[in-house]
Design a protein around this motif. Structure first.
Motif, PDB file in Angstrom:
ATOM      1  N   GLU A 144      -5.141   1.912  -1.964  1.00  0.00           N
ATOM      2  CA  GLU A 144      -5.781   0.224  -2.114  1.00  0.00           C
ATOM      3  C   GLU A 144      -5.803  -0.927  -3.168  1.00  0.00           C
ATOM      4  OE1 GLU A 144      -8.621   1.699   0.748  1.00  0.00           O
ATOM      5  OE2 GLU A 144      -7.177   3.021   1.938  1.00  0.00           O
ATOM      6  N   LEU A 188      -9.061  -1.615   5.031  1.00  0.00           N
ATOM      7  CA  LEU A 188      -8.257  -2.403   4.406  1.00  0.00           C
ATOM      8  C   LEU A 188      -8.041  -3.092   4.513  1.00  0.00           C
ATOM      9  CD1 LEU A 188      -7.047  -1.967   1.485  1.00  0.00           C
ATOM     10  CD2 LEU A 188      -5.471  -1.133   2.451  1.00  0.00           C
ATOM     11  N   ARG A 211     -11.076  -5.366   3.735  1.00  0.00           N
ATOM     12  CA  ARG A 211     -11.544  -5.875   2.777  1.00  0.00           C
ATOM     13  C   ARG A 211     -10.856  -7.281   1.840  1.00  0.00           C
ATOM     14  NH1 ARG A 211     -10.647  -0.596   0.352  1.00  0.00           N
ATOM     15  NH2 ARG A 211     -10.464   0.216   2.123  1.00  0.00           N
ATOM     16  N   VAL A 212      -9.698  -6.782   2.442  1.00  0.00           N
ATOM     17  CA  VAL A 212      -8.419  -7.700   0.880  1.00  0.00           C
ATOM     18  C   VAL A 212      -8.287  -8.915   1.793  1.00  0.00           C
ATOM     19  CG1 VAL A 212      -5.392  -7.964   0.805  1.00  0.00           C
ATOM     20  CG2 VAL A 212      -6.922  -5.697   0.435  1.00  0.00           C
ATOM     21  N   PHE A 248       1.148  -1.198  -0.197  1.00  0.00           N
ATOM     22  CA  PHE A 248      -0.234  -0.460  -0.063  1.00  0.00           C
ATOM     23  C   PHE A 248       0.983   1.348   0.174  1.00  0.00           C
ATOM     24  CE2 PHE A 248      -2.845   3.242   0.635  1.00  0.00           C
ATOM     25  CZ  PHE A 248      -2.727   3.654   1.578  1.00  0.00           C
ATOM     26  N   ALA A 308      -3.203  -2.329  -3.924  1.00  0.00           N
ATOM     27  CA  ALA A 308      -3.009  -3.156  -2.522  1.00  0.00           C
ATOM     28  C   ALA A 308      -3.633  -4.608  -3.381  1.00  0.00           C
ATOM     29  CB  ALA A 308      -2.454  -2.695  -1.200  1.00  0.00           C
ATOM     30  N   GLN A 309      -4.741  -4.722  -2.572  1.00  0.00           N
ATOM     31  CA  GLN A 309      -5.952  -5.252  -2.445  1.00  0.00           C
ATOM     32  C   GLN A 309      -5.455  -5.941  -4.350  1.00  0.00           C
ATOM     33  OE1 GLN A 309      -9.981  -4.701  -1.958  1.00  0.00           O
ATOM     34  NE2 GLN A 309     -10.262  -5.861  -3.244  1.00  0.00           N
ATOM     35  N   ALA A 345      -3.504   3.378   5.220  1.00  0.00           N
ATOM     36  CA  ALA A 345      -4.390   2.610   4.753  1.00  0.00           C
ATOM     37  C   ALA A 345      -6.054   3.220   5.515  1.00  0.00           C
ATOM     38  CB  ALA A 345      -4.206   1.362   4.675  1.00  0.00           C
ATOM     39  N   PRO A 402       2.917   5.340   4.495  1.00  0.00           N
ATOM     40  CA  PRO A 402       1.022   6.458   4.298  1.00  0.00           C
ATOM     41  C   PRO A 402       0.350   5.376   4.821  1.00  0.00           C
ATOM     42  CG  PRO A 402       2.389   6.617   2.325  1.00  0.00           C
ATOM     43  CD  PRO A 402       3.373   5.916   3.270  1.00  0.00           C
ATOM     44  N   ALA A 439     -11.987 -10.133  -0.091  1.00  0.00           N
ATOM     45  CA  ALA A 439     -11.146 -10.093  -1.569  1.00  0.00           C
ATOM     46  C   ALA A 439     -10.971 -11.630  -1.747  1.00  0.00           C
ATOM     47  CB  ALA A 439     -10.761  -8.682  -1.974  1.00  0.00           C
TER      48      ALA A 439
END
Lengths: 186, 136
Positions: free
Chosen positions: A47, B62, B65-66, A33, A50-51, B58, B56, B69
């Motif tokens: 994002e 996140l 969500r990942v 990310f 990264a996903q 996120a 940075p 997925a």
């Protein structure tokens, strides 16, 4: 992660070990990310990249060939290509409108200063030509080796070093006023 | 190490030997003892600025969500033409157990049940093309 740990993780991914998901999420997700965020300058896009990178890694982590890229380099290559796709879609040019650097007269609170500093570095990165930005983010921030970074960018090590030198000179010029109290030299 | 090459390394990679090309690191570190250049001081300054840039962050969701997925991806299927059917069934059964484990690990009962149902349906030969699977 050292080479052996990387190799073990790749093997566990190929075997469908559900515990490998935890390792990917804990160690690789923040790293990928932050890489994408520095390249693209946008958290939402980063994002998504990264996903997609982690999903592809889970689907098809490769066998490491002798002399070939390890898992980390492979994931960065995937992420870089996804970032490049997004940059092409944006039709990014070196002359795009950029966020202003923070006002030097803002209050002295440490968190404001830290936020301003972070904005300055990110703003300066976004002002670099894309190839210089990719080179400096890969080598300085992600600490990818020069050989692996050159392979990812499909250039020679000499060409990579040229990009890095120009990137560092540009960053110094862009950041001089904010951090070093020097006049801006562009 | 020749001065020219040392300066090229500083110019490209900065003052921290950890970022120098591995093959030239030791030789370069020796040169540090004799290098008193303005270029080295400037490189250290820029390194400090870049190194202080915070990672940075996120969005807080996140990771979830990942994870979702990744859960909805099918386990790697054995190619039918190269493996016996019993091996495919065994693989799918393992996928079913894997799906249940993943669901338990993440406490997402709905996703685990859907993953399990999908794997079982494939084993039994159902067509899952029209199924409403969890969105990535």
């Amino acid at each position: 992660m050292n080479d052996d740990a990387e190799h073990d993780l790749a093997a566990r991914i190929r075997a469908g070990d559900p515990e490998a998901i935890h390792v990917l999420l804990d160690r690789k997700l923040p790293r990928i990310f932050s890489f994408a965020r520095r390249i693209l300058g946008d958290s939402g896009d980063a994002e998504d990249v990264a996903q997609e990178t982690l999903v592809r890694t889970w689907q098809r982590a490769p066998d490491r060939e002798p002399g070939g890229p390890g898992l980390d380099a492979w994931m960065h290559k995937v992420a870089l290509n996804l970032c490049l796709d997004r940059l092409r879609r944006r039709r990014e040019t070196f002359l795009e409108v950029l966020p202003d650097l923070p006002d030097e007269g803002a209050g002295p609170a440490a968190n404001l200063e830290a936020a301003a500093d972070a904005q300055s570095v990110q703003a300066a990165l976004l002002r670099l030509p894309p190839r210089q930005r990719q080179a400096i983010v890969l080598c300085h921030f992600q600490e990818i080796s020069n050989i692996e970074a050159a392979e990812m960018m499909e250039i020679s090590v000499e060409a990579l070093e040229s990009l890095l030198s120009r990137a560092r000179r540009s960053l110094r010029a862009l950041l001089a006023a904010h951090f070093l109290g020097e006049p801006v030299r562009e | 190490m020749e001065r020219t090459r040392f300066e090229q390394i500083i110019d490209a990679y900065g003052a921290n030997p950890e970022r120098w090309p591995a093959a030239e690191r030791n030789e370069g570190e020796l040169s540090l003892n004799f290098a008193a250049s303005a270029a080295l001081a400037e490189a250290r300054q820029l390194d400090a600025i870049l190194d202080a840039d915070p990672l940075p962050l996120a969005a807080t969701d996140l990771r979830e969500r990942v994870a979702l997925a990744m859960q909805t991806q099918p386990v790697r299927m054995l190619r039918a033409s190269s493996r016996p059917r019993w091996a495919m069934v065994a693989g799918l059964a393992a996928a079913c157990v894997c799906g249940i484990s993943i669901g338990m690990l993440f406490g997402r009962d709905l996703a685990a049940r859907q993953y399990e149902a999908t794997a079982l349906a494939v084993i039994e030969g159902d067509d899952v093309a029209g199924w409403n699977l969890p969105a990535p």
